[in-house]
Write a protein that holds these residues in place. Structure first.
Motif, PDB file in Angstrom:
ATOM      1  N   LEU A  11      78.750  74.182 -67.793  1.00 49.00           N
ATOM      2  CA  LEU A  11      78.466  74.685 -69.134  1.00 49.00           C
ATOM      3  C   LEU A  11      77.912  73.580 -70.026  1.00 49.00           C
ATOM      4  N   LEU A  12      78.342  72.360 -69.762  1.00 46.67           N
ATOM      5  CA  LEU A  12      77.862  71.228 -70.558  1.00 46.67           C
ATOM      6  C   LEU A  12      76.511  70.727 -70.064  1.00 46.67           C
ATOM      7  N   GLY A  13      76.178  71.028 -68.850  1.00 52.08           N
ATOM      8  CA  GLY A  13      74.945  70.544 -68.244  1.00 52.08           C
ATOM      9  C   GLY A  13      75.180  70.304 -66.776  1.00 52.08           C
ATOM     10  N   SER A  14      74.136  70.280 -65.997  1.00 52.68           N
ATOM     11  CA  SER A  14      74.289  70.133 -64.549  1.00 52.68           C
ATOM     12  C   SER A  14      74.969  68.815 -64.207  1.00 52.68           C
ATOM     13  N   PRO A  15      75.974  68.856 -63.331  1.00 47.80           N
ATOM     14  CA  PRO A  15      76.643  67.623 -62.940  1.00 47.80           C
ATOM     15  C   PRO A  15      75.670  66.678 -62.236  1.00 47.80           C
ATOM     16  N   PHE A  16      75.949  65.382 -62.356  1.00 46.31           N
ATOM     17  CA  PHE A  16      75.160  64.369 -61.673  1.00 46.31           C
ATOM     18  C   PHE A  16      75.535  64.364 -60.197  1.00 46.31           C
ATOM     19  N   ARG A  17      74.540  64.363 -59.322  1.00 47.02           N
ATOM     20  CA  ARG A  17      74.785  64.334 -57.886  1.00 47.02           C
ATOM     21  C   ARG A  17      74.337  63.002 -57.322  1.00 47.02           C
ATOM     22  N   ALA A  18      75.286  62.277 -56.696  1.00 49.27           N
ATOM     23  CA  ALA A  18      74.965  60.971 -56.133  1.00 49.27           C
ATOM     24  C   ALA A  18      74.237  61.102 -54.798  1.00 49.27           C
ATOM     25  N   PHE A  19      74.669  62.048 -53.958  1.00 51.79           N
ATOM     26  CA  PHE A  19      74.103  62.201 -52.627  1.00 51.79           C
ATOM     27  C   PHE A  19      73.998  63.681 -52.275  1.00 51.79           C
ATOM     28  N   ALA A  20      73.141  63.978 -51.316  1.00 55.77           N
ATOM     29  CA  ALA A  20      73.014  65.353 -50.828  1.00 55.77           C
ATOM     30  C   ALA A  20      74.304  65.765 -50.123  1.00 55.77           C
ATOM     31  N   ALA A  21      74.463  67.080 -49.962  1.00 59.97           N
ATOM     32  CA  ALA A  21      75.675  67.600 -49.322  1.00 59.97           C
ATOM     33  C   ALA A  21      75.776  67.090 -47.885  1.00 59.97           C
ATOM     34  N   GLU A  22      76.879  66.423 -47.590  1.00 62.39           N
ATOM     35  CA  GLU A  22      77.139  65.917 -46.242  1.00 62.39           C
ATOM     36  C   GLU A  22      78.564  65.367 -46.199  1.00 62.39           C
ATOM     37  N   THR A  23      79.045  65.084 -44.995  1.00 60.46           N
ATOM     38  CA  THR A  23      80.356  64.468 -44.810  1.00 60.46           C
ATOM     39  C   THR A  23      80.162  63.098 -44.172  1.00 60.46           C
ATOM     40  N   VAL A  24      80.775  62.086 -44.778  1.00 56.30           N
ATOM     41  CA  VAL A  24      80.628  60.698 -44.325  1.00 56.30           C
ATOM     42  C   VAL A  24      82.008  60.168 -43.960  1.00 56.30           C
ATOM     43  N   THR A  39      87.391  59.824 -45.298  1.00 56.22           N
ATOM     44  CA  THR A  39      86.411  60.889 -45.109  1.00 56.22           C
ATOM     45  C   THR A  39      85.940  61.342 -46.481  1.00 56.22           C
ATOM     46  N   VAL A  40      84.626  61.327 -46.692  1.00 56.72           N
ATOM     47  CA  VAL A  40      84.044  61.697 -47.982  1.00 56.72           C
ATOM     48  C   VAL A  40      83.153  62.917 -47.788  1.00 56.72           C
ATOM     49  N   GLU A  41      83.443  63.976 -48.531  1.00 58.14           N
ATOM     50  CA  GLU A  41      82.652  65.210 -48.467  1.00 58.14           C
ATOM     51  C   GLU A  41      81.874  65.374 -49.769  1.00 58.14           C
ATOM     52  N   TYR A  42      80.549  65.225 -49.683  1.00 60.13           N
ATOM     53  CA  TYR A  42      79.674  65.474 -50.828  1.00 60.13           C
ATOM     54  C   TYR A  42      79.237  66.938 -50.750  1.00 60.13           C
ATOM     55  N   ARG A  43      79.427  67.695 -51.833  1.00 64.12           N
ATOM     56  CA  ARG A  43      79.188  69.132 -51.797  1.00 64.12           C
ATOM     57  C   ARG A  43      77.933  69.514 -52.587  1.00 64.12           C
TER      58      ARG A  43
END
Length: 681
Positions: A11-24, A39-43
């Protein structure tokens, strides 16, 4: 809850995305074994989920972190749950929205109505959360980032290297992160600013598939640390003159337990000489330096008899007036290197007396030292260390009890003292009867009475069992008195490391760590805050038992003293600070101050075999001394107020070291003055 917060962020604005969706995924490696990871899950929606855990001798954190950045690239929401290294519960939440910022962590919960331009520093977050904060700073033109609750982060690039990954090589860039601790932290990122991990001599964690890069990452990280402490040491150190006169000084005679009247002390070539001898024949007066102590107290340098020495602890020991340490377990290669640099004057640091740490292979083995699989292999290792610069063998918790008599016999034959943890499934009484010269840690004394035959004290049980039951142990009972009599008969030394256990069993969330509570205001705010979060899970069910147990450990230390059992002052904790707390606890236990000072000086020197030339301000002894403000016989806390340190052929300024660590010095900046030229009448 994280999903609800993300809705607000959209609602405030699109969140900042650091990386594309993936699991590292990352591997946590300890002594060459996989012991956990991250384990890091970027959504797709911009949120990030992180699981982080590792196992260290049955201990270790288990953390779940969920976070998302807002449209400004700042932390918009986070939830962190799980437990810390020793089991303290973690439950932390933060939000930043149009209504302001709010956080709860049990330490400094707060609500601020303004939507401040800052990043919230979590109390118990994951390595990925830390990297996300550094990335946010790197995306700003000035590479700085205001922090909540206070402070400012700055990040600078140090260097880029190529490291082996799989069949090829990858770029890895080292960044220095300032503003979170006493010194800059090392952070490794890829060209895309993805977190790579960390590498050290004790443990490492890296991106899965990057194991081959660990040696290079470790070497560069260590060089980064060494450069910082080398530069700080250079600023705080100056060569001592061949002939030195310290006048207007009061000397503390630790043997007599008395403070003398103002006098002068002469030092020649790093040794105390008689005042009547002064410079001796043939000395060039221009080489003489005179120091006006302005009424300060001179006493022998302090000893920390339970240390694991690294660059940071070497420097902090000197600042705290600790001129000698006993290292009770380390990497030989790395300790050799550090001792060499100290000896060459490239690093400020104490004299080092070494014990070789030996343990048997097991899931709970020591994180460093000599790890063996058979008794025969252990005996070979003892022969090896006896021919090197070791004075002592320290046995660890996984050594089979049936090995102990044979190991002790071989060590004694080779001239080594023997100490250690009491091996699991063995009693302290059995270890003493088998020839232990010393016991490490006061909890091991209590386990003699509290641990059953099947209790595995290689695990955190060696802490929780003592916390639960030590307070109920009758210290006047016959079994306790018999054991004390045995220790006295054998003159078995006890190294209580009392401070870490009193803190362990009494530190509650939101309160300052008892180990530094009296001096907390000397530390940066970020450090003060971190010291308000305990490691043990103290709750309504165990609080009273733990409180009684902490008191029982203090009483037992006094009983050891009363029975004539030798004590040494060791810390196994924050170098240069924890020793003073250890001494304060001995005084609080009821041990006379003069005896406490002897324990930390002349008695320690005797135990390591250096009593004929260290531990006293006396002609013929090494001039390892400290100048302090105040009289420690009247106030043991005065031992913290170190104005100047001499060790070997160098003089050190503690104030310079403390300021380099963002610590407020404990004394005035100019309490002593020096002048060149011949001061002789």
């Amino acid at each position: 809850m994280i999903r609800t917060l993300l809705t607000v962020l959209f609602l405030l604005g699109s969140p900042f995305r650091a990386f594309a969706a993936e699991t590292v995924r990352y591997d946590f490696i300890n002594q060459g074994k996989l012991e956990g990871g991250q384990t890091v899950e970027y959504r797709d929606d911009g949120s990030v989920g992180v699981d982080f855990h590792f196992n260290d001798r049955g201990r270790g954190p288990k953390i779940r972190e969920e976070f998302a950045l807002d449209a400004d690239g700042l932390l918009g929401a986070t939830t962190i749950t799980g437990h810390s290294y020793l089991g303290a519960k973690v439950n932390e939440r933060y939000t930043r929205d149009a209504k302001g910022v709010r956080w709860t962590n049990g330490v400094d919960d707060a609500t601020r109505p303004e939507r401040v331009d800052a990043w919230y520093v979590s109390m118990g977050g994951t390595p990925e959360g830390y990297a996300a904060m550094a990335r946010a700073a790197l995306r700003r033109d000035d590479r700085t980032l205001p922090l909540l609750p206070s402070g400012k982060l700055s990040v600078r690039k140090v260097k880029s290297i190529q490291v082996p990954v799989g069949e090829g090589r990858q770029n890895a860039t080292l960044y220095a992160v300032h503003g979170l601790g006493l010194t800059p932290g090392a952070l490794w990122l890829t060209d895309e600013l993805r977190y790579i991990g960390f590498a050290s001599s004790w443990s490492s964690m890296v991106l899965k598939g990057w194991d081959a890069a660990i040696p290079m990452l470790k070497a560069e990280s260590e060089a980064f640390d060494q450069a910082y402490y080398r530069d700080l040491s250079k600023q705080a150190t100056r060569p001592a003159p061949a002939l030195l006169r310290v006048h207007n000084v009061r000397v503390l005679d630790v043997v007599a337990g008395k403070l003398g009247e103002p006098t002068e002390v002469w030092v020649k070539d790093g040794r105390f000489i008689a005042a009547s001898a002064k410079a001796g024949d043939g000395d060039n007066g221009s080489d003489v330096e005179s120091i006006d102590a302005r009424g300060a107290v001179m006493m022998p340098g302090l000893w920390d008899m339970h240390s694991h020495l690294f660059d940071d602890s070497a420097v902090m020991n000197i600042a705290g007036g600790v001129t000698s340490v006993r290292d009770l377990g380390n990497s030989k290669v790395e300790l050799d290197d550090l001792v060499k640099r100290i000896g060459e004057g490239a690093m400020a640091g104490p004299n080092v007396y070494r014990a070789a740490l030996l343990d048997a292979e097991s899931p709970f083995r020591a994180p460093t030292g000599l790890i063996v699989k058979t008794l025969e292999e252990a005996l070979v290792k003892i022969d090896e260390v006896a021919s090197q610069d070791y004075i002592q063998l320290k046995l660890y918790s996984s050594v089979p009890p049936e090995w102990v008599p044979t190991l002790v016999k071989r060590a004694h034959q080779r001239g080594l003292r023997v100490s250690g943890h009491i091996p699991a499934f063995m009693t302290a009484e059995s270890a003493v009867r088998a020839g232990f010269d010393e016991i490490q840690h006061i909890n091991m004394v209590f386990l003699n009475f509290l641990a059953g035959k099947t209790d595995d004290t290689r695990t955190p049980l060696r802490f929780t069992l003592v916390g639960d039951k030590a307070g109920a142990l009758d210290l006047e009972s016959q079994p306790v008195q018999d054991f004390l009599a045995l220790l006295k008969e054998k003159q078995t030394v006890v190294d209580p490391t009392l401070g870490i256990f009193v803190s362990m069993f009494s530190h509650e969330k939101g309160q300052p760590n008892p180990s530094i509570a009296s001096i907390a205001d000397h530390f940066p705010l970020t450090v003060q805050r971190s010291q308000r979060s305990p490691e043990m899970d103290i709750n309504d069910d165990n609080r009273e038992a733990y409180r009684r147990s902490a008191a029982a450990l203090v009483r037992m230390t006094k009983l050891l003293y009363d029975h004539g059992i030798p004590l040494v002052a060791g810390t196994d904790d924050l170098a240069g600070f924890a020793l003073h707390r250890e001494l304060e606890l001995y005084v609080e236990a009821g041990i006379p101050v003069a005896d406490v000072l002897r324990i930390a000086t002349v008695n320690a020197a005797k135990i390591v075999g250096a009593g004929d030339h260290k531990g006293q301000v006396k002609p013929g002894f090494d001039a390892d001394w400290i100048l302090i403000e105040g009289n420690p016989l009247e106030d043991i806390g005065a031992s913290r107020k170190v104005l100047q340190v001499m060790k070997g052929d160098r003089l050190y300024d503690p104030g310079t070291i403390y300021r380099g660590l963002s610590i407020k010095p404990f004394t005035s900046a100019r309490a002593v003055s020096a002048s060149a030229g011949d001061p002789r009448p």
